[in-house]
Design a protein around this motif. Structure first.
Motif, PDB file in Angstrom:
ATOM      1  N   ARG A 163      97.259  75.349  20.405  1.00  0.00           N
ATOM      2  CA  ARG A 163      97.111  75.524  18.815  1.00  0.00           C
ATOM      3  C   ARG A 163      98.266  76.560  18.476  1.00  0.00           C
ATOM      4  O   ARG A 163      98.608  77.405  19.146  1.00  0.00           O
ATOM      5  CB  ARG A 163      95.715  76.462  18.776  1.00  0.00           C
ATOM      6  CG  ARG A 163      95.414  76.619  17.109  1.00  0.00           C
ATOM      7  CD  ARG A 163      94.625  75.143  16.823  1.00  0.00           C
ATOM      8  NE  ARG A 163      93.374  74.977  17.443  1.00  0.00           N
ATOM      9  CZ  ARG A 163      92.820  74.053  16.969  1.00  0.00           C
ATOM     10  NH1 ARG A 163      93.212  73.089  16.379  1.00  0.00           N
ATOM     11  NH2 ARG A 163      91.448  73.813  17.709  1.00  0.00           N
ATOM     12  N   HIS A 183      98.831  67.933  12.768  1.00  0.00           N
ATOM     13  CA  HIS A 183      98.986  67.969  14.350  1.00  0.00           C
ATOM     14  C   HIS A 183     100.254  67.284  14.720  1.00  0.00           C
ATOM     15  O   HIS A 183     100.684  66.259  14.413  1.00  0.00           O
ATOM     16  CB  HIS A 183      97.822  67.035  15.145  1.00  0.00           C
ATOM     17  CG  HIS A 183      96.540  67.946  15.318  1.00  0.00           C
ATOM     18  ND1 HIS A 183      96.379  69.287  14.718  1.00  0.00           N
ATOM     19  CD2 HIS A 183      95.355  67.726  15.516  1.00  0.00           C
ATOM     20  CE1 HIS A 183      95.107  69.559  14.741  1.00  0.00           C
ATOM     21  NE2 HIS A 183      94.400  68.712  15.592  1.00  0.00           N
ATOM     22  N   GLN A 218      98.501  71.873  17.856  1.00  0.00           N
ATOM     23  CA  GLN A 218      97.567  71.686  17.139  1.00  0.00           C
ATOM     24  C   GLN A 218      97.355  72.571  15.791  1.00  0.00           C
ATOM     25  O   GLN A 218      97.462  73.804  16.169  1.00  0.00           O
ATOM     26  CB  GLN A 218      96.072  71.279  17.542  1.00  0.00           C
ATOM     27  CG  GLN A 218      96.248  70.331  18.519  1.00  0.00           C
ATOM     28  CD  GLN A 218      94.890  70.043  19.380  1.00  0.00           C
ATOM     29  OE1 GLN A 218      95.017  69.689  20.695  1.00  0.00           O
ATOM     30  NE2 GLN A 218      93.742  70.292  18.692  1.00  0.00           N
ATOM     31  N   GLY A 233      92.276  71.812  12.302  1.00  0.00           N
ATOM     32  CA  GLY A 233      91.790  71.404  13.303  1.00  0.00           C
ATOM     33  C   GLY A 233      90.236  72.004  13.621  1.00  0.00           C
ATOM     34  O   GLY A 233      89.105  71.313  13.904  1.00  0.00           O
ATOM     35  N   ALA A 234      90.153  73.381  13.461  1.00  0.00           N
ATOM     36  CA  ALA A 234      89.070  74.010  13.590  1.00  0.00           C
ATOM     37  C   ALA A 234      88.160  74.064  12.400  1.00  0.00           C
ATOM     38  O   ALA A 234      87.277  75.030  12.159  1.00  0.00           O
ATOM     39  CB  ALA A 234      89.272  75.223  14.202  1.00  0.00           C
ATOM     40  N   GLU A 289      89.324  69.307  24.309  1.00  0.00           N
ATOM     41  CA  GLU A 289      90.344  68.532  23.712  1.00  0.00           C
ATOM     42  C   GLU A 289      91.197  67.746  24.660  1.00  0.00           C
ATOM     43  O   GLU A 289      91.405  66.553  24.538  1.00  0.00           O
ATOM     44  CB  GLU A 289      90.884  69.645  23.026  1.00  0.00           C
ATOM     45  CG  GLU A 289      91.758  69.119  21.741  1.00  0.00           C
ATOM     46  CD  GLU A 289      90.897  68.927  20.575  1.00  0.00           C
ATOM     47  OE1 GLU A 289      89.753  68.877  20.598  1.00  0.00           O
ATOM     48  OE2 GLU A 289      91.382  68.367  19.687  1.00  0.00           O
ATOM     49  N   ASN A 317      89.044  61.618  18.028  1.00  0.00           N
ATOM     50  CA  ASN A 317      89.368  63.156  17.701  1.00  0.00           C
ATOM     51  C   ASN A 317      90.958  63.076  17.058  1.00  0.00           C
ATOM     52  O   ASN A 317      91.533  61.827  17.440  1.00  0.00           O
ATOM     53  CB  ASN A 317      89.284  63.772  19.202  1.00  0.00           C
ATOM     54  CG  ASN A 317      89.728  64.973  18.888  1.00  0.00           C
ATOM     55  OD1 ASN A 317      89.200  65.903  18.026  1.00  0.00           O
ATOM     56  ND2 ASN A 317      90.354  65.786  19.784  1.00  0.00           N
ATOM     57  N   CYS A 318      91.042  64.013  16.279  1.00  0.00           N
ATOM     58  CA  CYS A 318      92.321  63.923  15.546  1.00  0.00           C
ATOM     59  C   CYS A 318      93.644  64.103  16.630  1.00  0.00           C
ATOM     60  O   CYS A 318      94.576  63.599  16.018  1.00  0.00           O
ATOM     61  CB  CYS A 318      92.359  65.029  14.360  1.00  0.00           C
ATOM     62  SG  CYS A 318      91.692  66.891  15.178  1.00  0.00           S
ATOM     63  N   THR A 319      93.430  64.646  17.626  1.00  0.00           N
ATOM     64  CA  THR A 319      94.610  64.887  18.567  1.00  0.00           C
ATOM     65  C   THR A 319      94.997  63.689  18.922  1.00  0.00           C
ATOM     66  O   THR A 319      96.170  63.101  18.942  1.00  0.00           O
ATOM     67  CB  THR A 319      94.173  65.749  19.918  1.00  0.00           C
ATOM     68  OG1 THR A 319      93.665  67.130  18.897  1.00  0.00           O
ATOM     69  CG2 THR A 319      95.474  66.340  20.421  1.00  0.00           C
TER      70      THR A 319
HETATM   71  C1  2RA Z   1      90.871  70.467  16.786  1.00  0.00           C
HETATM   72  N1  2RA Z   1      91.079  68.170  17.651  1.00  0.00           N
HETATM   73  O1  2RA Z   1      92.080  70.236  16.497  1.00  0.00           O
HETATM   74  C2  2RA Z   1      90.239  69.463  16.892  1.00  0.00           C
HETATM   75  C3  2RA Z   1      89.331  69.074  16.010  1.00  0.00           C
HETATM   76  N2  2RA Z   1      88.555  67.857  16.027  1.00  0.00           N
HETATM   77  O2  2RA Z   1      90.363  71.520  16.848  1.00  0.00           O
END
Ligand code: 2RA
Length: 353
Positions: free
Chosen positions: A253, A260, A157, A161-162, A228, A129-131
């Protein structure tokens, strides 16, 4: 004629960045590249390395002859199609959440555990996952030197990401509040959005994102945690190979389009100074150290977006915690956080053949 690469989800937010990455590489090992997407996007034409390619509709036959198939699609699409690609002989490199915690699927960040690509009994390799991914190059380098023991993280974030709907929503919300003097309280953001026809129920976010921060990303899990936050915990453990790593994360977010950021509090087995940490970061090719706050120099999403490295700054030795560093990380969530790492895994697979 080199190996055949397929990109599934070629027209999505991450897929489009993937095409940019492939176009930007000085050299690629591929003899053929196939672009694949849903039937809705089939027929679109996209230029890849000087050649105009037609996007093909997802079907079992498109994987015939493919060596590596990269998936940038929702979980349920990957869950169905990555095994089909693998059954047809491709190594599937999947950027969804469908396989990340499968014990028979390696979860790979090449700077940290490149060798894990070889052990793939299902023919599938997962991209984190990107985070989690945004901090892994930096944390992995520190872990090798000082032994990571505990991790407390807060994320900041970006809307992308969405996916594309997150980007579109943030721009629409910003347009709805732009150019207005909303006073010292910043106005009633919900009212401004409603007046612009932006219903909350239509948003991919659970609260207004313009002029706001939202302490939520992902879906609801037990005991108040978000999906997440659990991904940060579970994936960090798996990538770093520390099954009992203590991790606590709060995912937030923020009104940033792409990139991120994470505030990281990391406890190590051994003593670590700021100078030692700086030296470790300087020696890690995919990390850029920007750490001179007296000169106003630290990483921010606005400055690092579009870049490949992980940017690290604000490195401090925690005053009240031994063997502990606090630092701030920024990484482009669509590049290293998604497309670039997936692509690096794909290249690693063919290099290791
Ligand atoms: C987000 N990490 O930023 C998630 C996407 N894969 O929503």
């Amino acid at each position: 004629t080199g190996p055949v690469l397929a990109l599934v989800g070629a027209t999505g937010a991450v897929g489009s960045v993937m095409v940019d990455i492939i176009n930007g590489r000085p050299e690629v090992p591929w003899g053929e590249i196939r672009l694949i997407a849903s039937a809705r996007s089939a027929g679109k034409r996209i230029t890849v390395r000087g050649q105009e390619l037609t996007v093909q509709a997802l079907a079992p036959e498109v994987f015939d002859g493919v060596d590596v198939a990269m998936f940038d699609v929702p979980d349920e699409v990957s869950a169905q199609w990555a095994p089909i690609a693998a059954a047809r002989g491709a190594v599937a490199v999947d950027n969804s959440g469908a396989f990340r915690m499968d014990p028979d699927v390696p979860l790979v960040v090449p700077e940290v555990n490149a060798d894990a690509v070889a052990d793939r009994p299902r023919g599938i390799i997962a991209n984190p996952n990107c985070t989690t991914l945004s901090m892994m190059a930096a944390l992995g380098a520190l872990h090798r030197e000082f032994g990571l023991r505990e991790l407390v993280v807060a994320s900041y974030q970006a809307a992308s990401g969405a996916g594309q709907s997150g980007i579109d929503r943030l721009y629409a919300e910003l347009a709805a509040v732009a150019g207005k003097d909303l006073g010292v309280r910043g106005g009633d953001v919900r009212e401004a959005l409603a007046a612009a026809g932006l219903g909350q129920a239509d948003s991919p976010f659970p609260a207004p994102l313009a002029l706001n921060v939202v302490p939520w990303a992902g879906s609801v899990k037990d005991d108040g945690w978000s999906s997440e936050e659990l991904k940060v915990r579970n994936e960090s453990r798996k990538i770093l190979g520390i099954p009992d790593l203590k991790v606590s994360a709060t995912c937030v977010r923020v009104p940033v389009v792409t990139t991120h950021s994470l505030s990281v509090h990391a406890v190590f087995d051994r003593e670590v100074t700021v100078a030692q940490a700086h030296a470790v970061f300087a020696a890690q090719p995919s990390v850029v150290l920007v750490d001179d706050p007296a000169q106003g120099r630290f990483p921010t999403p606005a400055d690092v977006v579009g870049g490949d490295p992980t940017y690290v700054g604000r490195v401090r030795q925690a005053l009240d915690f031994p063997n502990t560093l606090d630092f701030f990380v920024c990484g482009d969530n669509l590049r290293k956080g998604a497309a670039l790492n997936t692509y690096e895994i794909a290249e690693q697979v063919v290099a290791a053949r």
